[in-house]
Design a protein around this motif. Structure first.
Motif, PDB file in Angstrom:
ATOM      1  N   ARG A 171       0.820  -1.204   0.000  1.00  0.00           N
ATOM      2  CA  ARG A 171       0.000   0.000   0.000  1.00  0.00           C
ATOM      3  C   ARG A 171       0.860   1.264   0.000  1.00  0.00           C
ATOM      4  O   ARG A 171       0.623   2.203  -0.766  1.00  0.00           O
ATOM      5  N   THR A 172       1.873   1.295   0.861  1.00  0.00           N
ATOM      6  CA  THR A 172       2.726   2.482   0.963  1.00  0.00           C
ATOM      7  C   THR A 172       3.501   2.729  -0.325  1.00  0.00           C
ATOM      8  O   THR A 172       3.538   3.851  -0.849  1.00  0.00           O
ATOM      9  N   LEU A 173       4.120   1.683  -0.872  1.00  0.00           N
ATOM     10  CA  LEU A 173       4.899   1.846  -2.102  1.00  0.00           C
ATOM     11  C   LEU A 173       4.005   2.222  -3.282  1.00  0.00           C
ATOM     12  O   LEU A 173       4.405   3.011  -4.146  1.00  0.00           O
ATOM     13  N   MET A 207      -1.471  -5.092  20.260  1.00  0.00           N
ATOM     14  CA  MET A 207      -0.205  -4.423  19.963  1.00  0.00           C
ATOM     15  C   MET A 207      -0.368  -3.417  18.826  1.00  0.00           C
ATOM     16  O   MET A 207       0.250  -2.345  18.836  1.00  0.00           O
ATOM     17  N   SER A 208      -1.201  -3.749  17.837  1.00  0.00           N
ATOM     18  CA  SER A 208      -1.448  -2.830  16.718  1.00  0.00           C
ATOM     19  C   SER A 208      -2.151  -1.568  17.220  1.00  0.00           C
ATOM     20  O   SER A 208      -1.795  -0.449  16.825  1.00  0.00           O
ATOM     21  N   TYR A 209      -3.146  -1.757  18.088  1.00  0.00           N
ATOM     22  CA  TYR A 209      -3.891  -0.601  18.609  1.00  0.00           C
ATOM     23  C   TYR A 209      -2.995   0.257  19.488  1.00  0.00           C
ATOM     24  O   TYR A 209      -3.066   1.503  19.452  1.00  0.00           O
ATOM     25  N   GLU A 230      -5.969   3.990   8.670  1.00  0.00           N
ATOM     26  CA  GLU A 230      -6.003   3.042   7.552  1.00  0.00           C
ATOM     27  C   GLU A 230      -4.995   1.920   7.767  1.00  0.00           C
ATOM     28  O   GLU A 230      -5.267   0.752   7.463  1.00  0.00           O
ATOM     29  N   GLN A 231      -3.825   2.255   8.286  1.00  0.00           N
ATOM     30  CA  GLN A 231      -2.816   1.236   8.566  1.00  0.00           C
ATOM     31  C   GLN A 231      -3.300   0.265   9.647  1.00  0.00           C
ATOM     32  O   GLN A 231      -3.080  -0.947   9.555  1.00  0.00           O
TER      33      GLN A 231
END
Length: 252
Positions: A171-173, A207-209, A230-231
């Motif tokens: 997504r980033t690239l 951990m993501s949150y 979004e990430q």
């Protein structure tokens, strides 16, 4: 001609997703790294005008064959001339992802689409395999220099899975390359990933949150906050975590 290949694995998934669409008529499509030509065959049967290319075009089984092209050297295709580019099981073999995505973006018309498939580096099974042995699959070992060149025809080297990428990196690239959005399709589910979701998904989510909340404290910019949101959604998406393959549509 390709019925057996299209009934298995990634071929089955790609065939289903492409046939679910009704907008192929009059579309100009470039099939990069077309291989034996199975995806070109499907798209032509759906009414698209397809031009197949490959770094080793001699392996194409289609009537009329394929033309030679190496995306890393630049494509022999006019800018803004293509509606859809298909890049199936290719990007994990390319040493410069950003350059490849930029070149594809160049040949796409405004509003055009890149349909891309690659091994799902973001699945729960793949995350666990990388944790254990930095490998692609749990029962495997990492690629070594000895086994990293799968095909070699003089200067036309074809590397193995040395350059795997996950959904976040893709997504980033793709955004850096000029694409505006990414949609991930549902593929076959990985049983191993489904089993691993039971003990590990709460940890991944927590951990993501936590990382998301810490990131928000660094800036009050609304655009930055939306990007981090979004990430987060991408990282905890059960569909992506259990997909066997990463199949995405990137819009220009």
């Amino acid at each position: 001609m390709f019925e057996q290949q299209l009934a298995l694995g990634i071929g089955q998934n790609v065939d289903r997703i492409l046939r679910e669409r009704a907008d192929w008529s009059n579309k100009t499509v470039v099939d990069l790294a077309c291989g034996d030509g199975r995806t070109t065959y499907v798209l032509r049967s759906l009414g698209a005008t397809v031009k197949p290319y490959d770094i080793m075009p001699e392996y194409c089984k289609l009537d009329g064959g394929a033309e030679y092209a190496n995306i890393m050297d630049g494509l022999p295709i006019e800018s803004a001339s293509v509606d859809v580019v298909v890049l199936q099981e290719v990007i994990e073999h390319l040493p410069n992802h950003l350059a490849a995505l930029q070149e594809i973006n160049r040949i796409l018309k405004p509003g055009g689409e890149l349909f891309l498939t690659t091994p799902n580096r973001s699945s729960m099974a793949s995350k666990f395999a990388y944790l254990c042995f930095e490998s692609e699959i749990i029962r495997g070992t990492p690629p070594s220099a000895m086994e990293s060149v799968w095909g070699d025809a003089g200067e036309r080297k074809y590397y193995g899975h040395l350059f795997l990428m996950g959904a976040q990196q893709l997504r980033t690239l793709s955004m850096l390359a000029g694409f505006t959005s990414m949609h991930v399709h549902r593929s076959d589910k990985s049983r191993t990933s489904q089993w691993l979701m039971v003990p590990f998904y709460p940890i991944v989510y927590a951990m993501s949150y936590r990382a998301y909340r810490r990131a928000l404290r660094k800036s009050t910019c609304a655009i930055y906050a939306r990007e981090k949101n979004e990430q987060l959604k991408l990282n905890v998406d059960g569909r992506i975590l259990t997909n066997k393959f990463l199949i995405a549509s990137l819009k220009k």
